[in-house]
Design an enzyme around this catalytic site. Structure first.
Site, PDB file in Angstrom:
ATOM      1  N   THR A  99      35.677  38.189  39.280  1.00  0.00           N
ATOM      2  CA  THR A  99      34.512  38.005  38.934  1.00  0.00           C
ATOM      3  C   THR A  99      33.926  36.873  38.079  1.00  0.00           C
ATOM      4  O   THR A  99      32.864  36.241  38.417  1.00  0.00           O
ATOM      5  CB  THR A  99      33.971  39.389  38.146  1.00  0.00           C
ATOM      6  OG1 THR A  99      34.396  40.639  39.088  1.00  0.00           O
ATOM      7  CG2 THR A  99      32.802  39.352  37.921  1.00  0.00           C
ATOM      8  N   TYR A 121      28.234  41.749  44.338  1.00  0.00           N
ATOM      9  CA  TYR A 121      28.379  40.369  44.223  1.00  0.00           C
ATOM     10  C   TYR A 121      29.739  40.207  44.968  1.00  0.00           C
ATOM     11  O   TYR A 121      30.643  40.910  45.328  1.00  0.00           O
ATOM     12  CB  TYR A 121      28.614  39.763  42.866  1.00  0.00           C
ATOM     13  CG  TYR A 121      29.414  40.488  42.030  1.00  0.00           C
ATOM     14  CD1 TYR A 121      30.790  39.958  41.939  1.00  0.00           C
ATOM     15  CD2 TYR A 121      28.873  41.408  41.087  1.00  0.00           C
ATOM     16  CE1 TYR A 121      31.793  40.802  41.170  1.00  0.00           C
ATOM     17  CE2 TYR A 121      29.905  42.146  40.363  1.00  0.00           C
ATOM     18  CZ  TYR A 121      31.399  41.729  40.429  1.00  0.00           C
ATOM     19  OH  TYR A 121      32.125  42.223  39.499  1.00  0.00           O
ATOM     20  N   SER A 153      40.844  40.293  42.299  1.00  0.00           N
ATOM     21  CA  SER A 153      42.232  41.038  41.813  1.00  0.00           C
ATOM     22  C   SER A 153      42.652  42.278  42.179  1.00  0.00           C
ATOM     23  O   SER A 153      43.889  42.621  42.183  1.00  0.00           O
ATOM     24  CB  SER A 153      42.075  41.013  40.070  1.00  0.00           C
ATOM     25  OG  SER A 153      41.334  42.012  39.904  1.00  0.00           O
ATOM     26  N   THR A 166      39.181  41.612  36.799  1.00  0.00           N
ATOM     27  CA  THR A 166      39.154  42.438  35.942  1.00  0.00           C
ATOM     28  C   THR A 166      39.957  43.820  36.143  1.00  0.00           C
ATOM     29  O   THR A 166      40.297  44.487  35.451  1.00  0.00           O
ATOM     30  CB  THR A 166      38.161  43.084  35.243  1.00  0.00           C
ATOM     31  OG1 THR A 166      37.105  43.381  36.178  1.00  0.00           O
ATOM     32  CG2 THR A 166      37.316  41.741  34.269  1.00  0.00           C
ATOM     33  N   ASP A 167      39.910  43.929  37.557  1.00  0.00           N
ATOM     34  CA  ASP A 167      40.489  45.285  38.257  1.00  0.00           C
ATOM     35  C   ASP A 167      41.993  45.448  37.975  1.00  0.00           C
ATOM     36  O   ASP A 167      42.414  46.595  37.629  1.00  0.00           O
ATOM     37  CB  ASP A 167      40.357  45.179  39.699  1.00  0.00           C
ATOM     38  CG  ASP A 167      38.775  45.439  39.950  1.00  0.00           C
ATOM     39  OD1 ASP A 167      38.203  45.857  39.214  1.00  0.00           O
ATOM     40  OD2 ASP A 167      38.630  45.612  41.374  1.00  0.00           O
ATOM     41  N   LYS A 190      41.224  48.670  31.402  1.00  0.00           N
ATOM     42  CA  LYS A 190      39.969  48.843  31.717  1.00  0.00           C
ATOM     43  C   LYS A 190      39.408  50.172  31.400  1.00  0.00           C
ATOM     44  O   LYS A 190      39.956  51.071  32.358  1.00  0.00           O
ATOM     45  CB  LYS A 190      39.797  48.142  33.122  1.00  0.00           C
ATOM     46  CG  LYS A 190      38.325  47.915  33.579  1.00  0.00           C
ATOM     47  CD  LYS A 190      38.468  47.091  34.870  1.00  0.00           C
ATOM     48  CE  LYS A 190      36.849  46.940  35.098  1.00  0.00           C
ATOM     49  NZ  LYS A 190      36.793  46.185  36.592  1.00  0.00           N
ATOM     50  N   GLU A 202      57.573  68.311  29.116  1.00  0.00           N
ATOM     51  CA  GLU A 202      57.370  69.113  30.199  1.00  0.00           C
ATOM     52  C   GLU A 202      58.356  69.137  31.525  1.00  0.00           C
ATOM     53  O   GLU A 202      58.124  69.951  32.500  1.00  0.00           O
ATOM     54  CB  GLU A 202      55.877  68.689  30.922  1.00  0.00           C
ATOM     55  CG  GLU A 202      54.872  68.414  29.999  1.00  0.00           C
ATOM     56  CD  GLU A 202      54.388  70.261  29.519  1.00  0.00           C
ATOM     57  OE1 GLU A 202      54.669  71.117  30.279  1.00  0.00           O
ATOM     58  OE2 GLU A 202      54.415  70.487  28.290  1.00  0.00           O
TER      59      GLU A 202
END
Length: 358
Positions: free
Chosen positions: A41, A55, A88, A121-122, A194, A315
């Site tokens: 981005t 975009y 990304s 950013t992903d 993120k 667990e």
């Protein structure tokens, strides 16, 4: 005063002036920072100035990114290099290996003091953690991105890039592992994530906390990374051409084993189980996980929750099942560590040690 004395006095003053000039020049010498651009981005563009979603990512080259922030010249001697030009979500293991090798090559040079990597950013947090485990230098490496394209009215890319270069050029960042600079904040690669799909304050370090701020053209650190990183890790990717296949299986109510079985059948060497709660195993998938482990597939119990420790033998009886607990790593970062661990060993005790070390 005689002519000879006057001449000697003038020569002495001139020598002092030249010496002071040399010291001043040395003091003003800027750190040399290389920006490696990968797309995302921060290199994106939208149809209008109000387009903040929908975009196109990865359309602007590194030279234009640098030219858009002329203030960079005040804080560092900046060079740019276009490594990739991708959104990304398309980042792959091959991209990571190529990027890490390039970073290590550059940081070994005396004319490079720090690296900034512009990134979508992903998957930024994943690339940052991969580099945190594989970079072999204490010189600063800073990842940066943007939540809005450069064409938007309130684009965050330019100030984020400025801050990242400022951080990479600083002595304060030396030896602190790979860092992420977003929204005037400094985060450690291991713990940042993120947290929002679109807002500029998306990158956070839940619970464990960010490392510091960037304010008034200066980085301020308040915490330091506790886990080993960069030069202190045992991972060497210099001769690696590929990474082992490790996949993630998501836990949810009424989960079925179809995805797990398909991934194991497709050749997965490791499976990260992103379980509910404290990495709980539904009976419908536990059988498949146990069978996969008997076939030699490494199983790591993580959690989809996003915060907290996945307790070993909590667990599930990890000792009996020969599973590994992910500690505080989220599933996507647990996958990275397991891939690298598998290049060293298949011993679950050693891999568990790595999860508690890194």
């Amino acid at each position: 005063m005689s002519y000879n004395n006057s001449a000697r006095w003038c020569k002495a003053l001139l020598a002092c002036a030249m010496l002071l000039s040399t010291y001043a020049g040395a003091a003003e010498k800027l750190a040399r920072v290389t920006i490696l651009a990968t797309g995302g981005t921060i290199a994106g563009s939208g149809a209008t100035s109000t387009t903040t979603v929908g975009y196109t990512a990865a359309t602007v080259g590194v030279e234009r990114l640098i030219a858009a922030v002329p203030e960079l010249a005040k804080v560092a001697d900046v060079k740019g290099e276009q490594v990739f030009q991708i959104a990304s979500e398309n980042m792959s293991n091959d991209h990571w290996l190529k990027l890490a090798k390039r970073v290590n090559t550059l940081l070994a040079q005396q004319d490079v003091d720090g690296i900034v990597i512009t990134h979508g950013t992903d998957t930024l947090e994943e690339t940052a953690y991969f580099l945190d485990l594989t970079v072999k230098s204490k010189k600063p490496v800073v990842l940066v991105g943007a939540m809005r394209p450069g064409t938007a009215l309130s684009a965050d890319g330019p100030i984020n890039l400025y801050n990242a270069v400022l951080l990479a050029a600083s002595q304060e960042a030396v030896g602190k592992g790979v860092l992420v600079a977003m929204n005037d904040q400094i985060h450690a690669a291991r713990d940042v994530t993120k947290t929002n799909t679109s807002t500029p304050d998306s990158f956070k370090t839940p619970e464990l906390g960010m490392l510091g701020y960037i304010q008034g053209n200066k980085p301020y650190f308040y915490h330091l990374p506790a886990r080993k990183n960069t030069v202190d890790t045992e991972f060497d990717i210099s001769k690696l051409e590929a990474l082992p296949q490790v996949d993630i299986v998501y836990g949810y109510a009424n989960v079925n084993p179809v995805a797990l079985n398909a991934l194991v059948g497709a050749g997965a060497k490791g499976i990260i189980h992103a379980g509910v709660g404290d990495g709980s195993l539904a009976s419908s998938v536990k059988t498949g996980l146990v069978a996969a482990r008997k076939q030699g597939v490494l199983i790591v119990r993580s959690s989809r929750v996003g915060q907290g420790i996945v307790a070993r033998n909590g667990e599930a009886n990890d000792d009996e099942l020969d599973f590994v607990a992910s500690d505080t790593l989220n599933p996507q970062k647990a996958r990275i560590l397991l891939m690298l661990a598998l290049t060293k060993t298949s011993d679950t005790k050693q891999i568990q040690r790595m999860f508690y070390t890194y």
